[in-house]
Design an enzyme around this catalytic site. Structure first.
Site, PDB file in Angstrom:
ATOM      1  N   ASN A   1       2.370  -2.311   6.064  1.00  0.00           N
ATOM      2  CA  ASN A   1       2.023  -1.064   6.739  1.00  0.00           C
ATOM      3  C   ASN A   1       0.683  -1.292   7.430  1.00  0.00           C
ATOM      4  O   ASN A   1      -0.356  -1.323   6.780  1.00  0.00           O
ATOM      5  CB  ASN A   1       1.922   0.065   5.694  1.00  0.00           C
ATOM      6  CG  ASN A   1       1.377   1.351   6.284  1.00  0.00           C
ATOM      7  OD1 ASN A   1       1.292   1.495   7.510  1.00  0.00           O
ATOM      8  ND2 ASN A   1       1.010   2.293   5.430  1.00  0.00           N
TER       9      ASN A   1
ATOM     10  N   LYS B   1      -0.854   0.593   9.428  1.00  0.00           N
ATOM     11  CA  LYS B   1      -1.603   1.844   9.632  1.00  0.00           C
ATOM     12  C   LYS B   1      -2.150   1.915  11.071  1.00  0.00           C
ATOM     13  O   LYS B   1      -1.564   1.337  11.974  1.00  0.00           O
ATOM     14  CB  LYS B   1      -2.720   1.975   8.593  1.00  0.00           C
ATOM     15  CG  LYS B   1      -2.216   1.761   7.179  1.00  0.00           C
ATOM     16  CD  LYS B   1      -3.184   2.270   6.153  1.00  0.00           C
ATOM     17  CE  LYS B   1      -2.674   1.885   4.770  1.00  0.00           C
ATOM     18  NZ  LYS B   1      -3.388   2.571   3.702  1.00  0.00           N
TER      19      LYS B   1
ATOM     20  N   HIS C   1       4.263   8.986   3.739  1.00  0.00           N
ATOM     21  CA  HIS C   1       3.099   8.238   3.224  1.00  0.00           C
ATOM     22  C   HIS C   1       2.033   9.239   2.759  1.00  0.00           C
ATOM     23  O   HIS C   1       1.879  10.308   3.353  1.00  0.00           O
ATOM     24  CB  HIS C   1       2.542   7.321   4.319  1.00  0.00           C
ATOM     25  CG  HIS C   1       1.534   6.348   3.789  1.00  0.00           C
ATOM     26  ND1 HIS C   1       0.225   6.706   3.548  1.00  0.00           N
ATOM     27  CD2 HIS C   1       1.653   5.057   3.409  1.00  0.00           C
ATOM     28  CE1 HIS C   1      -0.426   5.652   3.056  1.00  0.00           C
ATOM     29  NE2 HIS C   1       0.420   4.645   2.956  1.00  0.00           N
TER      30      HIS C   1
ATOM     31  N   GLU D   1      -1.026   9.352   3.195  1.00  0.00           N
ATOM     32  CA  GLU D   1      -2.003   9.736   4.219  1.00  0.00           C
ATOM     33  C   GLU D   1      -1.423  10.836   5.120  1.00  0.00           C
ATOM     34  O   GLU D   1      -2.143  11.705   5.607  1.00  0.00           O
ATOM     35  CB  GLU D   1      -2.422   8.490   5.026  1.00  0.00           C
ATOM     36  CG  GLU D   1      -3.338   7.607   4.182  1.00  0.00           C
ATOM     37  CD  GLU D   1      -3.258   6.125   4.472  1.00  0.00           C
ATOM     38  OE1 GLU D   1      -2.727   5.725   5.524  1.00  0.00           O
ATOM     39  OE2 GLU D   1      -3.727   5.341   3.619  1.00  0.00           O
TER      40      GLU D   1
ATOM     41  N   GLU E   1       3.507   4.684  -4.557  1.00  0.00           N
ATOM     42  CA  GLU E   1       2.128   4.378  -4.155  1.00  0.00           C
ATOM     43  C   GLU E   1       1.170   5.383  -4.792  1.00  0.00           C
ATOM     44  O   GLU E   1       0.972   6.468  -4.245  1.00  0.00           O
ATOM     45  CB  GLU E   1       2.001   4.455  -2.633  1.00  0.00           C
ATOM     46  CG  GLU E   1       2.920   3.505  -1.897  1.00  0.00           C
ATOM     47  CD  GLU E   1       2.350   3.131  -0.538  1.00  0.00           C
ATOM     48  OE1 GLU E   1       2.215   1.938  -0.286  1.00  0.00           O
ATOM     49  OE2 GLU E   1       1.994   4.035   0.241  1.00  0.00           O
TER      50      GLU E   1
ATOM     51  N   GLY F   1      -5.860   1.490  -0.782  1.00  0.00           N
ATOM     52  CA  GLY F   1      -7.059   1.129  -0.031  1.00  0.00           C
ATOM     53  C   GLY F   1      -8.345   1.168  -0.842  1.00  0.00           C
ATOM     54  O   GLY F   1      -9.436   1.100  -0.292  1.00  0.00           O
TER      55      GLY F   1
ATOM     56  N   SER G   1      -3.194  -1.409  -3.031  1.00  0.00           N
ATOM     57  CA  SER G   1      -4.067  -2.582  -3.236  1.00  0.00           C
ATOM     58  C   SER G   1      -3.320  -3.788  -3.798  1.00  0.00           C
ATOM     59  O   SER G   1      -3.874  -4.557  -4.589  1.00  0.00           O
ATOM     60  CB  SER G   1      -5.272  -2.215  -4.121  1.00  0.00           C
ATOM     61  OG  SER G   1      -6.030  -1.187  -3.500  1.00  0.00           O
TER      62      SER G   1
ATOM     63  N   GLY H   1      -0.755  -2.569   2.535  1.00  0.00           N
ATOM     64  CA  GLY H   1      -1.656  -2.076   3.582  1.00  0.00           C
ATOM     65  C   GLY H   1      -2.632  -3.164   3.998  1.00  0.00           C
ATOM     66  O   GLY H   1      -2.316  -4.046   4.802  1.00  0.00           O
ATOM     67  N   GLY H   2      -3.819  -3.123   3.408  1.00  0.00           N
ATOM     68  CA  GLY H   2      -4.901  -4.039   3.793  1.00  0.00           C
ATOM     69  C   GLY H   2      -4.488  -5.504   3.856  1.00  0.00           C
ATOM     70  O   GLY H   2      -4.810  -6.207   4.820  1.00  0.00           O
TER      71      GLY H   2
HETATM   72  C1  PEP Z   1      -0.457   1.673   1.904  1.00  0.00           C
HETATM   73  O1  PEP Z   1      -1.181   2.454   2.491  1.00  0.00           O
HETATM   74  O2  PEP Z   1       0.776   1.764   2.050  1.00  0.00           O
HETATM   75  C2  PEP Z   1      -1.088   0.694   1.026  1.00  0.00           C
HETATM   76  C3  PEP Z   1      -0.410   0.256   0.004  1.00  0.00           C
HETATM   77  O3  PEP Z   1      -2.381   0.316   1.319  1.00  0.00           O
HETATM   78  P1  PEP Z   1      -3.286  -0.790   0.558  1.00  0.00           P
HETATM   79  O4  PEP Z   1      -2.391  -1.974   0.267  1.00  0.00           O
HETATM   80  O5  PEP Z   1      -4.381  -1.096   1.499  1.00  0.00           O
HETATM   81  O6  PEP Z   1      -3.746  -0.132  -0.711  1.00  0.00           O
END
Ligand code: PEP
Length: 255
Positions: A10, A12, A96, A98, A168, A174, A214, A235-236
């Site tokens: 993802n 983002k 999601h 967010e 999640e 994040g 994460s 994500g990251g």
């Molecule tokens: C996400 O937003 O779907 C996510 C899992 O982010 P991160 O891996 O950065 O925590």
């Protein structure tokens, strides 16, 4: 039939179209030939075309991060399932945290989007997860069960087979904090129970449930070894081709 692992990135609100093409190209070069694991990247709408071009013909699939449930019309700023199909998407992330937090998306709206995606042959990646406050007050299972039921309400078992669920925990996204493998497994097992109640045990056994929050090369192995964790929504760590590739390789090694 054992479930396949699925590693989805993802991205983002990151990367211009040109930057996305560079990252997609690097992902395609490192894991484009992997066939044991499902792989997808989900760039922003404006990068679907450039990133899609770089992964075309490889095993890396394209996904979007959101869509609207209406087919077309006066919905300024929105994107339909058919438009995502036309841009080459196979997946769409829906619900999601967010979007729930900043754009006030509720289960009812998310459910309309899930139905519209399935009707257009897109595979929704439905995100569910509790906040820190909800976890600390013992509400995790209730919250996640309600989001799963609300998001998938009204689908048939056959339609549910095209859905992916991503657990999640909001407090882990994040933040660098990850749910322990045991904590994540407990919630994943509960989600699978909810799926069995809605669609039958057979369908529930086939639906992929991803962990997100994460996840990175250093903690992926232990998470992916859990019985009900079928991959990761990343994500990251998806913004660097080498760390994304390393997550894919962990899943391949466990396949
Ligand atoms: C996400 O937003 O779907 C996510 C899992 O982010 P991160 O891996 O950065 O925590």
């Amino acid at each position: 039939m054992a479930r396949r692992y699925f590693i989805a990135g993802n991205w983002k609100m990151n990367k211009t179209s040109a930057e996305a093409a560079v990252l997609a190209k690097a992902v395609a070069q490192s894991v484009g030939g992997v066939s044991e694991v499902d792989i997808a990247i989900c760039p922003t709408f404006t990068s679907l075309e450039s990133a899609g071009r770089e992964i075309k013909g490889t095993n890396v699939k394209l996904g979007a991060q959101n869509m609207y449930f209406e087919k077309s019309g006066a919905f300024t700023g929105e994107i339909s399932a058919d438009m995502l199909n036309g841009a080459g998407c196979e997946y769409v992330i829906l619900g999601h945290s967010e979007r729930r937090q900043y754009f006030k998306e509720c289960d009812c709206l998310i459910n309309k989007k899930v139905k519209a995606a399935v009707a257009a042959s897109l595979k929704p990646i439905l995100c569910v997860g509790e906040t820190l406050e909800e976890r600390e007050s013992g509400k995790t299972i209730d919250v996640v069960s309600a989001q799963t039921k609300g998001g998938l309400d009204g689908l048939s078992a056959a339609e549910a087979l095209n859905v992916v669920v991503a657990y999640e925990p909001v407090w882990a996204i994040g933040t660098g904090k990850t749910a322990t493998p045991a904590m994540a497994q407990e919630v994943h097992a509960e989600i699978r129970k909810v799926l069995a109640g809605m669609f039958g045990a057979d369908a529930a056994e086939k639906i992929q449930i991803l962990y997100g929050g994460s996840m990175k090369p250093e903690n992926a192995d232990e998470l992916l070894k859990q019985k009900d964790i079928d991959g990761g929504l990343i994500g990251g760590a998806a913004l660097k081709a080498d760390s994304f590739a390393s997550l894919v390789k962990s899943a391949v090694a466990l396949s």
